[in-house]
Design an enzyme around this catalytic site. Sequence first.
Site, PDB file in Angstrom:
ATOM      1  N   ASN A 118       0.819  -1.243   0.024  1.00 47.43           N
ATOM      2  CA  ASN A 118       0.055   0.043  -0.139  1.00 47.43           C
ATOM      3  C   ASN A 118       0.816   1.232   0.054  1.00 47.43           C
ATOM      4  O   ASN A 118       0.315   2.138  -0.246  1.00 47.43           O
ATOM      5  CB  ASN A 118      -0.937  -0.072   1.083  1.00 47.43           C
ATOM      6  CG  ASN A 118      -1.514   1.240   1.309  1.00 47.43           C
ATOM      7  OD1 ASN A 118      -2.391   1.888   0.950  1.00 47.43           O
ATOM      8  ND2 ASN A 118      -0.974   1.931   2.775  1.00 47.43           N
ATOM      9  N   HIS A 119       2.113   1.522   0.228  1.00 46.35           N
ATOM     10  CA  HIS A 119       2.887   2.353   0.626  1.00 46.35           C
ATOM     11  C   HIS A 119       3.047   3.175  -0.881  1.00 46.35           C
ATOM     12  O   HIS A 119       3.107   2.670  -1.886  1.00 46.35           O
ATOM     13  CB  HIS A 119       4.273   2.067   1.194  1.00 46.35           C
ATOM     14  CG  HIS A 119       5.160   1.070   0.319  1.00 46.35           C
ATOM     15  ND1 HIS A 119       4.761  -0.296   0.183  1.00 46.35           N
ATOM     16  CD2 HIS A 119       6.039   1.401  -0.703  1.00 46.35           C
ATOM     17  CE1 HIS A 119       5.846  -0.781  -0.561  1.00 46.35           C
ATOM     18  NE2 HIS A 119       6.432   0.187  -0.992  1.00 46.35           N
ATOM     19  N   ILE A 120       3.344   4.403  -0.768  1.00 47.36           N
ATOM     20  CA  ILE A 120       3.752   5.319  -1.868  1.00 47.36           C
ATOM     21  C   ILE A 120       4.672   6.410  -1.412  1.00 47.36           C
ATOM     22  O   ILE A 120       4.712   6.542  -0.022  1.00 47.36           O
ATOM     23  CB  ILE A 120       2.378   5.868  -2.374  1.00 47.36           C
ATOM     24  CG1 ILE A 120       1.687   6.554  -1.622  1.00 47.36           C
ATOM     25  CG2 ILE A 120       1.732   5.015  -2.998  1.00 47.36           C
ATOM     26  CD1 ILE A 120       0.583   7.538  -1.989  1.00 47.36           C
ATOM     27  N   TYR A 182       3.484   9.847 -10.636  1.00 50.56           N
ATOM     28  CA  TYR A 182       3.076   9.053  -9.942  1.00 50.56           C
ATOM     29  C   TYR A 182       2.016   8.138 -10.892  1.00 50.56           C
ATOM     30  O   TYR A 182       2.081   6.665 -10.600  1.00 50.56           O
ATOM     31  CB  TYR A 182       1.955   9.675  -8.870  1.00 50.56           C
ATOM     32  CG  TYR A 182       1.009   9.081  -8.368  1.00 50.56           C
ATOM     33  CD1 TYR A 182       1.252   8.341  -6.982  1.00 50.56           C
ATOM     34  CD2 TYR A 182      -0.388   8.750  -8.492  1.00 50.56           C
ATOM     35  CE1 TYR A 182       0.427   7.506  -6.223  1.00 50.56           C
ATOM     36  CE2 TYR A 182      -1.318   7.826  -7.924  1.00 50.56           C
ATOM     37  CZ  TYR A 182      -0.894   7.172  -6.742  1.00 50.56           C
ATOM     38  OH  TYR A 182      -1.842   6.768  -6.074  1.00 50.56           O
ATOM     39  N   SER A 184       2.685   6.903 -13.719  1.00 47.97           N
ATOM     40  CA  SER A 184       3.664   5.977 -14.307  1.00 47.97           C
ATOM     41  C   SER A 184       3.783   4.782 -13.575  1.00 47.97           C
ATOM     42  O   SER A 184       3.875   3.461 -13.993  1.00 47.97           O
ATOM     43  CB  SER A 184       5.047   6.634 -14.864  1.00 47.97           C
ATOM     44  OG  SER A 184       5.553   7.079 -13.635  1.00 47.97           O
ATOM     45  N   THR A 185       3.991   4.872 -12.295  1.00 45.90           N
ATOM     46  CA  THR A 185       4.147   4.030 -11.263  1.00 45.90           C
ATOM     47  C   THR A 185       3.015   2.914 -11.136  1.00 45.90           C
ATOM     48  O   THR A 185       3.059   1.770 -10.920  1.00 45.90           O
ATOM     49  CB  THR A 185       4.721   4.338  -9.959  1.00 45.90           C
ATOM     50  OG1 THR A 185       3.642   5.282  -9.318  1.00 45.90           O
ATOM     51  CG2 THR A 185       5.954   5.365 -10.152  1.00 45.90           C
ATOM     52  N   LYS A 186       1.840   3.642 -11.047  1.00 45.61           N
ATOM     53  CA  LYS A 186       0.927   3.029 -10.826  1.00 45.61           C
ATOM     54  C   LYS A 186       0.443   1.987 -12.201  1.00 45.61           C
ATOM     55  O   LYS A 186      -0.126   0.787 -12.156  1.00 45.61           O
ATOM     56  CB  LYS A 186      -0.584   3.690 -10.810  1.00 45.61           C
ATOM     57  CG  LYS A 186      -0.432   4.291  -9.355  1.00 45.61           C
ATOM     58  CD  LYS A 186      -0.271   3.426  -8.201  1.00 45.61           C
ATOM     59  CE  LYS A 186      -0.307   3.846  -6.727  1.00 45.61           C
ATOM     60  NZ  LYS A 186      -0.328   2.917  -5.712  1.00 45.61           N
ATOM     61  N   GLY A 215     -10.265   5.333  -6.396  1.00 47.43           N
ATOM     62  CA  GLY A 215     -10.511   6.652  -6.755  1.00 47.43           C
ATOM     63  C   GLY A 215      -9.782   7.384  -5.766  1.00 47.43           C
ATOM     64  O   GLY A 215      -9.021   7.284  -4.972  1.00 47.43           O
TER      65      GLY A 215
END
Length: 287
Positions: A118-120, A182, A184-186, A215
């Site tokens: 879950n971390h970002i 952000y 791009s990482t997802k 969302g």
Amino acid sequence: MKAFTKLVLVGVAAAFVAFQWRGPTLDPESLKGARVLVTGASTGIGEQIAYHLAGFGAKVVITARREKVLQQVVEKCQVLGAQKALHIAADMANPSDPERVVKFAVDKLGGLDYLVLNHIGPSPFAMWDGDVEHTRWLMQVNFLSYLQMAKTALPVLEQSKGSIVVVSSLLGKMCSPFVAPYSSTKFALNGFFGTLQHELAMQRSNVSITICVLGLIDTDSALEKVKGFTNIQAWPASEAALHIITSGATREAESYYPWFWYYTCLFRDWFPYFRDRSIRNFYEYEH
């Protein structure tokens, strides 16, 4: 007229499916004693996941960068009924920390049933300014560390018939302004773990992978970022956390919160011109 009629029929069908769809039902007893590692659990969604799991009587290890805050979350988890609650401070930008965290959890819990990723890392909500190094750093935190943790946990999860739960985003399904690094990482997360789902199934693995597409959630950090840029509705972190737990426990391949974003993604490529105009109209920007 025929095209319009078809469009209306599709809309009615989608509304009907939405009305009928209730999603999977969670059996709280299935999580009693479950051994769970939750990342990014000092605040926001991860913190709420930890609290829900504690209430179900799970054994929880949480991780994030701030040890003092983690300790406070652990104390609350113990009050809420966790069979065991432990923490380990770690920085996922450090390439050695993801593996260290998984090994700590496995050692302290005697195995692992769920790995909740879950971390970002922090990223500005702004036009891309050409900073490639920030994107490279964010890829390590938001993407590569997920792979490292999954790799380390897979043999243990295979033994327990466990699950990997990946917290992703609508911004990994649809392109929007102000979030290039952000997003791009997802997109990378969805691509990698979607592929891994196929490969594990082909190998008849015991491990399931759930990708949760969220969302905008009403965490303090998210609301502060979008303030002044958009009026898109934010949804409760506690409800999002319960949705994530339910999706992982019922071994869904992919889930959406709120549910209606599924239909947005389903129809996203039908009318690209109107889609892109609509997305831009959600945001305010002054040169």
